[in-house]
Design an enzyme around this catalytic site. Structure first.
Site, PDB file in Angstrom:
ATOM      1  N   ASP A 299       0.868  -1.170   0.000  1.00 14.75           N
ATOM      2  CA  ASP A 299       0.000   0.000   0.000  1.00 14.75           C
ATOM      3  C   ASP A 299       0.908   1.224   0.000  1.00 14.75           C
ATOM      4  O   ASP A 299       1.769   1.360   0.867  1.00 14.75           O
ATOM      5  CB  ASP A 299      -0.878   0.035   1.257  1.00 14.75           C
ATOM      6  CG  ASP A 299      -2.009  -0.989   1.186  1.00 14.75           C
ATOM      7  OD1 ASP A 299      -2.197  -1.592   0.112  1.00 14.75           O
ATOM      8  OD2 ASP A 299      -2.706  -1.171   2.197  1.00 14.75           O
TER       9      ASP A 299
ATOM     10  N   ASP B  57     -14.048  -4.048  -2.800  1.00 16.63           N
ATOM     11  CA  ASP B  57     -14.040  -3.966  -1.339  1.00 16.63           C
ATOM     12  C   ASP B  57     -15.416  -4.367  -0.855  1.00 16.63           C
ATOM     13  O   ASP B  57     -16.397  -3.686  -1.149  1.00 16.63           O
ATOM     14  CB  ASP B  57     -13.733  -2.536  -0.885  1.00 16.63           C
ATOM     15  CG  ASP B  57     -12.302  -2.141  -1.196  1.00 16.63           C
ATOM     16  OD1 ASP B  57     -11.408  -2.977  -1.003  1.00 16.63           O
ATOM     17  OD2 ASP B  57     -12.076  -0.990  -1.636  1.00 16.63           O
TER      18      ASP B  57
END
Lengths: 195, 263
Positions: free
Chosen positions: B19, B138
């Site tokens: 990330d 998600d």
């Protein structure tokens, strides 16, 4: 000098970088004179067969490529272009290898594209695959597979066996991406550049 | 005994996810409270050397800020690593995607932009080829149903979308995506294992590769997700960044469990 045929599409940079890691500079070109006079020619793997062939026709490269006598390496789609015909758009290709490219069958493959690391059995020895262990893993990304034949020097199974490495005289090809296949891929590119 | 691979010998993929925030690798718990984990290039090289099968570089700030990922590190990574990598975060149009691939990335992954404009998936697949188009989803379990979330890169902007996850993944597949990464939000950062139940449901309706994300804590979690949910790859971040798990150890373990992995 190594010429990398720049027939559009993305992903060409990674082949250049893989050569750079071997200390070799490739030249990205669509110029038929440069390609004809190169020591080695790479046909990289990008996009769809139909648009790739259209690009080659548009730049009058079909005859130029077929007449090459120096070592030529087709990668992924670049390997498939060496064949006679593809089911992908039902098109005629370079016809250097008298055989066909077909779609993976949904009945035998649960998941398409064939994406990830798979093993290659080198069924016949060749300078291109020397110093690489049999059943080594290589990185594949494709939805169409080249049939096997006398020209098959490496085979992989995904539902059905297909050609992972092909050789026809000075024309070679690999279905996997050597530029993204770790050390084994680097060794294959090194072998090619030393031919 | 036959190994659990894809069909045949296709290896199950272990995918560290980096990330990225402001050019550094970070990790938060349940998408919040981001902590600095190190330099992108150092970590990319480390995982390549350790035997990672692929890397995902995800600019978690890009989408919610309306920015495109900073390109300089894409090119830098492409030059020195020899395994495939995927770039995600704020890719909103064809030219954003093309630029990243031209810089040497192998795949691009879209998430919120796909929810804003689903046809974008088709546009990318038709122009660039389905194989390089990954869609991130998600998903969170709410009242017994799975729902898709948007803008999860920023806790303040995270929104529930109108989509049910099971319908959305099938729509994404039909629109031409080449792969789906399922981020199971209830499990993310909790180290309690992947969301097997949810992944199993999604696996059954998908014929494109499915990558599990969110919840890895120990080696057994990887075995479970491959054996029980039959996913093609497992993505993880903090367990690798914090050295809780090493990739060579994990692969040896999986191999001993008869799971096909690249060694």
């Amino acid at each position: 000098m190594i010429a990398i045929v720049n027939y559009g599409g993305a992903n060409i940079a990674s082949v250049m970088f893989a050569l750079e890691r071997l200390g070799i500079k490739g030249i990205l070109t669509i110029d038929s004179d440069l390609i004809a006079n190169a020591d080695h020619v790479i046909l990289p793997g990008v996009g769809a067969a139909k648009s790739a062939m259209m690009q080659l026709h548009e730049h009058c490269l079909v005859d130029c490529l077929k007449a090459l006598t120096q070592p030529v390496l087709g990668i992924c789609l670049g390997m498939q272009l060496l064949f006679k015909q593809s089911q992908e758009g039902n098109i005629d290709m370079l016809n250097i290898i008298d055989s066909t490219v077909n779609k993976f069958d949904k009945k035998t493959c649960e998941v398409i594209p064939h994406m990830g690391w798979n093993t290659v059995s080198f069924n016949k020895p060749h300078p291109l695959t020397q110093n690489i262990t049999n059943e080594n893993y290589f990185y594949f990304v494709h939805s169409y597979r080249a049939e096997t034949g006398n020209y098959t020097f490496g085979k992989t199974d995904y539902g059905t066996p297909f050609s992972a490495v092909v050789v026809q005289d000075n024309f070679m090809g690999c279905q996997f991406h050597p530029e993204r296949s770790g050390n084994a891929g680097a060794q294959l590119l090194k072998n090619f550049t030393e031919m | 005994m036959r190994s659990i691979g894809g069909s045949n010998m296709l290896a199950k993929r272990i995918i560290p996810c980096l990330d990225v925030k402001d050019g550094r690798v970070v990790k938060g718990v349940q998408f919040r409270n981001h902590r600095d984990m190190g330099d992108i290039c150092d970590l990319a090289q480390k995982y390549t050397d350790e035997g990672a099968d692929e890397l995902v570089l995800y600019d978690i700030t890009a989408s919610s800020d309306g920015r495109v990922v900073d390109k300089s590190w894409v090119n830098k990574i492409a030059r020195f690593i020899n395994i495939p990598f995927c770039v995600a975060g704020g890719i909103r149009n064809l030219s954003d995607a093309q630029k990243i691939l031209n810089d040497g990335a192998d795949k691009i992954s879209i998430n919120s932009p796909a929810l804003e404009r689903p046809d974008f998936i088709t546009e990318l697949a038709e122009t660039l080829g389905a194989q390089c188009v990954v869609v991130g989803v998600d998903s969170r379990k709410e009242n017994g149903d799975y729902v898709v979330y948007q803008y999860t890169g920023d806790a303040n902007k995270t929104l529930k979308s109108k989509h049910n996850t099971l319908d959305w993944v099938q729509h994404v597949q039909n629109l031409g995506a080449g792969e789906i990464v399922m981020n199971c939000m209830n499990n993310d950062g909790m180290h309690q294992g992947y969301d097997i139940e949810q992944l199993k449901i999604m696996r059954e309706v998908l014929t494109i590769p499915l990558i599990a994300s969110g919840g890895a804590g120990k080696k057994q979690d990887f075995m479970d997700v491959f054996k029980k949910a039959n996913v093609d790859g497992a993505l993880a971040a903090s367990v690798f960044h914090s050295n809780q798990l090493s990739i060579p150890d994990l692969k040896t373990y999986l191999k001993n469990q008869n799971i096909e992995v690249r060694s």
